[in-house]
Design a protein around this motif. Structure first.
Motif, PDB file in Angstrom:
ATOM      1  N   THR A 195       0.711  -1.260   0.091  1.00  0.00           N
ATOM      2  CA  THR A 195      -0.141   0.031  -0.219  1.00  0.00           C
ATOM      3  C   THR A 195       0.797   1.184  -0.107  1.00  0.00           C
ATOM      4  O   THR A 195       0.307   2.159  -0.730  1.00  0.00           O
ATOM      5  CB  THR A 195      -0.985  -0.165   1.249  1.00  0.00           C
ATOM      6  N   SER A 196       1.817   1.247   0.824  1.00  0.00           N
ATOM      7  CA  SER A 196       2.818   2.199   1.065  1.00  0.00           C
ATOM      8  C   SER A 196       3.583   2.615  -0.501  1.00  0.00           C
ATOM      9  O   SER A 196       3.812   3.809  -0.842  1.00  0.00           O
ATOM     10  CB  SER A 196       3.879   2.113   2.090  1.00  0.00           C
ATOM     11  N   ARG A 245       2.509   1.992  -3.239  1.00  0.00           N
ATOM     12  CA  ARG A 245       1.509   2.504  -4.352  1.00  0.00           C
ATOM     13  C   ARG A 245       1.346   3.898  -4.158  1.00  0.00           C
ATOM     14  O   ARG A 245       1.166   4.710  -5.012  1.00  0.00           O
ATOM     15  CB  ARG A 245       0.349   1.558  -4.317  1.00  0.00           C
ATOM     16  N   GLU A 246       1.256   4.242  -2.799  1.00  0.00           N
ATOM     17  CA  GLU A 246       1.182   5.799  -2.473  1.00  0.00           C
ATOM     18  C   GLU A 246       2.367   6.751  -2.577  1.00  0.00           C
ATOM     19  O   GLU A 246       2.381   7.711  -3.289  1.00  0.00           O
ATOM     20  CB  GLU A 246       0.836   5.789  -0.821  1.00  0.00           C
ATOM     21  N   ASP A 247       3.525   6.014  -2.505  1.00  0.00           N
ATOM     22  CA  ASP A 247       4.723   6.852  -2.685  1.00  0.00           C
ATOM     23  C   ASP A 247       5.165   6.885  -4.341  1.00  0.00           C
ATOM     24  O   ASP A 247       5.916   7.742  -4.646  1.00  0.00           O
ATOM     25  CB  ASP A 247       5.928   6.161  -1.964  1.00  0.00           C
ATOM     26  N   PRO A 256       2.461   6.594  -7.241  1.00  0.00           N
ATOM     27  CA  PRO A 256       1.416   6.498  -7.909  1.00  0.00           C
ATOM     28  C   PRO A 256       1.215   6.196  -9.249  1.00  0.00           C
ATOM     29  O   PRO A 256       0.532   5.667  -9.728  1.00  0.00           O
ATOM     30  CB  PRO A 256       0.820   7.830  -7.402  1.00  0.00           C
TER      31      PRO A 256
END
Length: 185
Positions: A78-79, A81-83, A85
């Motif tokens: 998840t991180s 994907r957030e870091d 995008p």
């Protein structure tokens, strides 16, 4: 049984269920395919590919494996994907497959790239993206994404030894063993 003990056992049961879900799904499919007596190889292959995508993810999305990696690493997928995008699905899959020790030969077949060298290229480029980015979890990403992926060789000898213990040596492989054994270690 005390309430706390019951709660702990329930949590353990749920954790075991989640960890063995892959096996349960695979065995269910195996029984399903066996009971249907598929004569059409194409339909069996299609069904097995669907199951592989569900369990391991694929070019069209993530699967249970990525969910498990995310859960066991404190949300690292998840991180990531957030870091990042704009991370491509093949990069995310290479990351997760490398994290669990899949070799390049398995990985290239699962993600649908041209050859196993493509996996090394994807992994190297993703490492450089991570190195250049300022992220709180950079070291964690890099720890799960080594410079080199698992290769069939020394890293796989334990699997070979396990197989020998279960099945015994075939005549073809009786004189083969790990380099440590040949060297007298």
């Amino acid at each position: 049984m005390k309430k706390d003990e019951t709660k702990k056992l329930f949590e353990t049961k749920k954790e075991l269920h989640d960890q063995l879900l892959f096996l349960n799904v695979w065995l269910t499919e195996w029984i399903y395919v066996k009971d249907l007596h598929y004569e059409n190889v194409e339909s069996r292959e299609k069904r097995m590919n669907e199951l592989l995508r569900l369990i391991l993810g694929g070019p069209d999305g993530t699967g249970l494996l990525q969910d498990l990696v995310d859960a066991k690493t404190g949300g690292l997928i998840t991180s990531l994907r957030e870091d990042f995008p704009t991370i491509r699905m093949e990069e995310l899959l290479v990351f997760s497959y490398t994290a669990v020790g899949f070799n390049n030969d398995i990985t290239f077949r699962l993600i649908g790239v041209s050859c196993k060298n493509s996996v090394s290229v994807i992994r190297t480029r993703l490492r450089y993206k991570i190195i250049r980015r300022h992220s709180k979890r950079k070291d964690e990403y890099l720890a799960l994404l080594p410079k080199k992926g698992c290769r069939i060789g020394k890293e796989m000898l334990s699997l070979q030894d396990s197989s020998k213990a279960f099945y015994g040596n075939s005549k073809k492989n009786q004189n083969q063993g790990s380099p440590q054994r040949k060297a007298g270690h």
